[in-house]
Design an enzyme around this catalytic site. Structure first.
Site, PDB file in Angstrom:
ATOM      1  N   ARG A 210       0.851  -1.196   0.000  1.00  0.00           N
ATOM      2  CA  ARG A 210       0.000   0.000   0.000  1.00  0.00           C
ATOM      3  C   ARG A 210       0.880   1.237   0.000  1.00  0.00           C
ATOM      4  O   ARG A 210       1.690   1.407   0.923  1.00  0.00           O
ATOM      5  CB  ARG A 210      -0.876   0.030   1.250  1.00  0.00           C
ATOM      6  CG  ARG A 210      -1.583  -1.304   1.516  1.00  0.00           C
ATOM      7  CD  ARG A 210      -3.051  -1.178   1.295  1.00  0.00           C
ATOM      8  NE  ARG A 210      -3.709  -2.461   1.302  1.00  0.00           N
ATOM      9  CZ  ARG A 210      -4.826  -2.733   1.973  1.00  0.00           C
ATOM     10  NH1 ARG A 210      -5.373  -1.806   2.711  1.00  0.00           N
ATOM     11  NH2 ARG A 210      -5.387  -3.911   1.865  1.00  0.00           N
ATOM     12  N   GLU A 212       0.688   3.965   1.175  1.00  0.00           N
ATOM     13  CA  GLU A 212       0.037   4.830   2.164  1.00  0.00           C
ATOM     14  C   GLU A 212       0.866   6.105   2.284  1.00  0.00           C
ATOM     15  O   GLU A 212       1.997   6.056   2.763  1.00  0.00           O
ATOM     16  CB  GLU A 212      -0.025   4.150   3.534  1.00  0.00           C
ATOM     17  CG  GLU A 212      -0.613   2.749   3.561  1.00  0.00           C
ATOM     18  CD  GLU A 212      -2.100   2.743   3.840  1.00  0.00           C
ATOM     19  OE1 GLU A 212      -2.686   3.839   3.913  1.00  0.00           O
ATOM     20  OE2 GLU A 212      -2.666   1.641   3.960  1.00  0.00           O
ATOM     21  N   ARG A 218       0.124   2.725  12.604  1.00  0.00           N
ATOM     22  CA  ARG A 218      -0.461   1.415  12.318  1.00  0.00           C
ATOM     23  C   ARG A 218      -0.451   1.022  10.840  1.00  0.00           C
ATOM     24  O   ARG A 218      -1.064   0.044  10.451  1.00  0.00           O
ATOM     25  CB  ARG A 218      -1.876   1.331  12.898  1.00  0.00           C
ATOM     26  CG  ARG A 218      -2.802   2.371  12.369  1.00  0.00           C
ATOM     27  CD  ARG A 218      -4.145   2.332  13.082  1.00  0.00           C
ATOM     28  NE  ARG A 218      -5.126   2.993  12.260  1.00  0.00           N
ATOM     29  CZ  ARG A 218      -5.155   4.299  12.030  1.00  0.00           C
ATOM     30  NH1 ARG A 218      -4.268   5.097  12.574  1.00  0.00           N
ATOM     31  NH2 ARG A 218      -6.082   4.815  11.240  1.00  0.00           N
ATOM     32  N   HIS A 219       0.247   1.811  10.016  1.00  0.00           N
ATOM     33  CA  HIS A 219       0.326   1.501   8.588  1.00  0.00           C
ATOM     34  C   HIS A 219       1.758   1.270   8.134  1.00  0.00           C
ATOM     35  O   HIS A 219       2.651   2.053   8.441  1.00  0.00           O
ATOM     36  CB  HIS A 219      -0.266   2.651   7.755  1.00  0.00           C
ATOM     37  CG  HIS A 219      -1.744   2.748   7.859  1.00  0.00           C
ATOM     38  ND1 HIS A 219      -2.365   3.675   8.665  1.00  0.00           N
ATOM     39  CD2 HIS A 219      -2.729   2.022   7.284  1.00  0.00           C
ATOM     40  CE1 HIS A 219      -3.688   3.513   8.566  1.00  0.00           C
ATOM     41  NE2 HIS A 219      -3.931   2.516   7.741  1.00  0.00           N
ATOM     42  N   GLU A 358      -8.789  -1.281  13.888  1.00  0.00           N
ATOM     43  CA  GLU A 358      -9.277  -2.309  12.963  1.00  0.00           C
ATOM     44  C   GLU A 358      -8.241  -3.425  12.813  1.00  0.00           C
ATOM     45  O   GLU A 358      -7.088  -3.159  12.529  1.00  0.00           O
ATOM     46  CB  GLU A 358      -9.537  -1.658  11.590  1.00  0.00           C
ATOM     47  CG  GLU A 358     -10.001  -2.658  10.554  1.00  0.00           C
ATOM     48  CD  GLU A 358     -10.051  -2.071   9.138  1.00  0.00           C
ATOM     49  OE1 GLU A 358     -10.522  -0.942   8.972  1.00  0.00           O
ATOM     50  OE2 GLU A 358      -9.603  -2.775   8.214  1.00  0.00           O
ATOM     51  N   SER A 361     -10.984  -6.761   7.792  1.00  0.00           N
ATOM     52  CA  SER A 361     -12.196  -6.438   7.038  1.00  0.00           C
ATOM     53  C   SER A 361     -12.652  -7.695   6.332  1.00  0.00           C
ATOM     54  O   SER A 361     -11.829  -8.506   5.914  1.00  0.00           O
ATOM     55  CB  SER A 361     -11.922  -5.363   5.984  1.00  0.00           C
ATOM     56  OG  SER A 361     -11.815  -4.106   6.602  1.00  0.00           O
ATOM     57  N   ARG A 409      -0.665  -6.045  12.766  1.00  0.00           N
ATOM     58  CA  ARG A 409      -1.597  -5.398  13.705  1.00  0.00           C
ATOM     59  C   ARG A 409      -1.945  -6.335  14.853  1.00  0.00           C
ATOM     60  O   ARG A 409      -2.021  -5.909  16.010  1.00  0.00           O
ATOM     61  CB  ARG A 409      -2.882  -4.996  12.983  1.00  0.00           C
ATOM     62  CG  ARG A 409      -2.668  -3.879  12.015  1.00  0.00           C
ATOM     63  CD  ARG A 409      -3.596  -2.715  12.257  1.00  0.00           C
ATOM     64  NE  ARG A 409      -3.345  -1.738  11.219  1.00  0.00           N
ATOM     65  CZ  ARG A 409      -4.291  -1.206  10.467  1.00  0.00           C
ATOM     66  NH1 ARG A 409      -5.568  -1.531  10.668  1.00  0.00           N
ATOM     67  NH2 ARG A 409      -3.987  -0.325   9.554  1.00  0.00           N
TER      68      ARG A 409
HETATM   69  P1  ATP Z   1      -7.197   0.887   7.704  1.00  0.00           P
HETATM   70  O1  ATP Z   1      -8.602   1.403   7.563  1.00  0.00           O
HETATM   71  O2  ATP Z   1      -6.810   0.615   9.113  1.00  0.00           O
HETATM   72  O3  ATP Z   1      -6.198   1.683   6.945  1.00  0.00           O
HETATM   73  P2  ATP Z   1      -7.879  -0.878   5.591  1.00  0.00           P
HETATM   74  O4  ATP Z   1      -9.354  -0.902   5.753  1.00  0.00           O
HETATM   75  O5  ATP Z   1      -7.277  -0.030   4.531  1.00  0.00           O
HETATM   76  O6  ATP Z   1      -7.190  -0.557   6.999  1.00  0.00           O
HETATM   77  P3  ATP Z   1      -8.040  -3.545   4.600  1.00  0.00           P
HETATM   78  O7  ATP Z   1      -7.901  -3.282   3.161  1.00  0.00           O
HETATM   79  O8  ATP Z   1      -9.382  -3.768   5.143  1.00  0.00           O
HETATM   80  O9  ATP Z   1      -7.325  -2.367   5.406  1.00  0.00           O
HETATM   81  O10 ATP Z   1      -7.020  -4.729   4.985  1.00  0.00           O
HETATM   82  C1  ATP Z   1      -7.335  -5.769   5.914  1.00  0.00           C
HETATM   83  C2  ATP Z   1      -6.424  -5.723   7.117  1.00  0.00           C
HETATM   84  O11 ATP Z   1      -5.049  -5.690   6.729  1.00  0.00           O
HETATM   85  C3  ATP Z   1      -6.590  -4.474   7.962  1.00  0.00           C
HETATM   86  O12 ATP Z   1      -7.690  -4.591   8.817  1.00  0.00           O
HETATM   87  C4  ATP Z   1      -5.277  -4.416   8.702  1.00  0.00           C
HETATM   88  O13 ATP Z   1      -5.235  -5.318   9.778  1.00  0.00           O
HETATM   89  C5  ATP Z   1      -4.291  -4.908   7.649  1.00  0.00           C
HETATM   90  N1  ATP Z   1      -3.703  -3.776   6.929  1.00  0.00           N
HETATM   91  C6  ATP Z   1      -4.221  -3.110   5.886  1.00  0.00           C
HETATM   92  N2  ATP Z   1      -3.425  -2.124   5.470  1.00  0.00           N
HETATM   93  C7  ATP Z   1      -2.337  -2.161   6.260  1.00  0.00           C
HETATM   94  C8  ATP Z   1      -1.143  -1.395   6.333  1.00  0.00           C
HETATM   95  N3  ATP Z   1      -0.903  -0.406   5.477  1.00  0.00           N
HETATM   96  N4  ATP Z   1      -0.233  -1.708   7.292  1.00  0.00           N
HETATM   97  C9  ATP Z   1      -0.458  -2.717   8.158  1.00  0.00           C
HETATM   98  N5  ATP Z   1      -1.575  -3.479   8.132  1.00  0.00           N
HETATM   99  C10 ATP Z   1      -2.511  -3.216   7.215  1.00  0.00           C
HETATM  100 MG    MG Z   2     -10.591  -2.423   6.164  1.00  0.00          MG
END
Ligand code: ATP
Ligand code: MG
Length: 441
Positions: A210, A212, A218-219, A358, A361, A409
């Site tokens: 990602r 990000e 947490r990312h 979170e 998902s 996480r």
């Molecule tokens: P958030 O809203 O916290 O940014 P997300 O909704 O973008 O997460 P999902 O696409 O739902 O993330 O990914 C499923 C799971 O993978 C998340 O709930 C989280 O535990 C983990 N995850 C997602 N993106 C990341 C990241 N950039 N770094 C660490 N863990 C991640």
């Molecule tokens: Mg999510």
């Protein structure tokens, strides 16, 4: 002499053994020297003369022949698994010398800031408390695998290079792919869903990428995703039940195999009620408004403060650190999400939150080809970008759902770490790929 591991010394009182490992700490009283020797199973105190042990430096690698002795009652160290014994050193061989250490590794907790700890990542891995993080993580991932294998899921290897980004492109890394543009996969979602139409039940432990652009605690830009997907479901409840089963399985395994590691962090397994509570996003937002006066009732998702608040509510009102939040706006979710037939404006998509954040998902996905195709157009996507996906659903596809948990996480929030980077062996973010990018040429 055959090597004895540190953890086995407690059963060898009176025997002469050979230990091999690193000099973790050294207390030098000149005539008598104490060292803590470290191997993969733990630490043990070794005592010897200054002549024998005096020249040792921290992180030297040694082979020590010595006599295992029971410690007198008042000398027992309850904080050490081997605290009932010590080794009287008889012979020493230095297998490898260490350079002067750039950071103090002798403290129970490394007293350096996270960036410094990551600058010396290869070294910081040797610290018992850092090792504990990755032991817990290995147990978490292993438990995820075993939980699903026990339910007859097949493990698959998700691809990392993908040809299109139907879920939106802002947070995606581009890759030069010969004469084409390709991308690093943000999630194996489409692959796992299409695989259910052949294998019924699949899971994968895979890297997601990602881009990000923010720096949160947490990312990561590269994370480990624990993905599961299965079909022939009667309703989304089956997906939630499966996820709850997996999470409980993970906690059981950590509880069973990581006592020492949990203790190092003063950590406990999250509190669970008989069944994980579930609440609709709209209701969660009402509760947050009532509890805090903060009005997030028109938001499409929970902000970090809201996630913390709804977790606090779940703990106080339901006796649970975990809470499912369901029914996000269908239009704000990806094209494959399943609208609730009773209220199609909201989707049967469900996040799992724990300890204020979170963790996962998931939800039910559309399985009817015509509906998926209609959504592909409505969501403004190109058919060719999801060609393989559509192909799977064109030829007979049972109702399906699944979820994805973030391995870092989970580790972070089980142990109460402050930053997700601590829970990744080689964390990547905007500022770092192993080394600080600002320091690279
Ligand atoms: P958030 O809203 O916290 O940014 P997300 O909704 O973008 O997460 P999902 O696409 O739902 O993330 O990914 C499923 C799971 O993978 C998340 O709930 C989280 O535990 C983990 N995850 C997602 N993106 C990341 C990241 N950039 N770094 C660490 N863990 C991640
Ligand atoms: Mg999510």
């Amino acid at each position: 002499m055959e090597r004895t591991l540190v953890e086995d010394t407690i059963n060898k009182i009176g025997e002469t053994i050979t230990l091999k490992g690193w000099v973790n700490t050294k207390r030098d009283h000149s005539k008598i020297v104490f060292i803590d020797l470290r191997d993969r199973t733990g630490l043990i105190q070794i005592v010897g003369t200054g002549d024998l042990l005096g020249s040792l430096k921290l992180e030297d690698v040694v082979s020590i022949e010595g006599l295992v002795k029971a410690r007198p009652e008042k000398m027992i160290n309850p904080d050490l698994t081997t605290g009932t014994v010590e080794i009287e050193a008889l012979k020493l061989a230095v297998l490898s010398h260490s350079a002067e250490l750039p950071i103090d590794m002798s403290k129970e907790t490394l007293e350096v800031e996270l960036p410094t700890l990551l600058d010396y990542r290869s070294l910081s891995f040797r610290h018992p408390k850092i090792q504990a993080i990755f032991k817990v993580q290995a147990v978490v991932i292993d438990a995820f695998r075993r939980a699903l294998m026990e339910k007859d899921f097949l493990e698959f290897q998700a691809p990392s290079i993908i040809n299109a980004v139907p879920e939106g492109g802002s947070e995606v890394f581009k890759v030069d792919y010969f004469d084409h543009e390709a991308y690093l996969s943000q999630s194996p979602q489409l692959y796992k869903s299409l695989l259910t139409t052949a294998f019924e039940r699949v899971f994968s432990v895979n890297h997601i990428f990602r881009a990000e652009p923010s720096a949160t605690t947490r990312h990561l830009t590269e994370a480990v995703s624990l993905d599961a997907e299965f079909n022939f479901i009667e309703s989304v409840d089956e997906v939630l039940d499966m996820e709850e089963y997996v999470v409980r399985y993970i906690f059981d395994e950590v509880q069973q195999h990581c006592q020492k590691e949990l203790a190092l962090f003063n950590a406990t397994i999250p509190l669970m009620s008989e069944k994980f509570p579930i609440i609709k996003l709209r209701d969660a937002q009402e509760i947050i408004f009532e509890r805090t006066g903060r009005d997030c009732r028109t938001e499409k998702d929970l902000a970090p403060d809201d996630e913390r608040e709804i977790c606090a509510w779940a703990k106080e009102e339901k006796g649970s650190d975990l809470v499912f939040v369901s029914h996000f706006l269908t239009k704000k979710k990806p094209f494959y999400c399943y609208p609730d037939p009773a209220d199609p404006e909201y989707a049967l998509s469900v996040d799992l939150l724990c300890r204020g954040v979170e963790w996962s998902s998931g939800g039910q996905r559309l399985n009817d080809y015509e509906t998926i195709l209609k959504n592909v157009h409505e969501w403004g996507l190109k058919e060719e970008d999801v060609a393989l996906y559509l192909q799977a659903f064109k030829f007979g596809s049972p109702p399906l759902g699944g979820f994805a948990l973030g391995a870092e996480r989970i580790t972070m929030y089980i142990l109460g770490l402050k930053n997700v980077r601590e829970a990744s062996m080689f964390p990547r973010d905007m500022e770092r790929i192993d080394l600080r990018l600002s320091s690279a040429k």
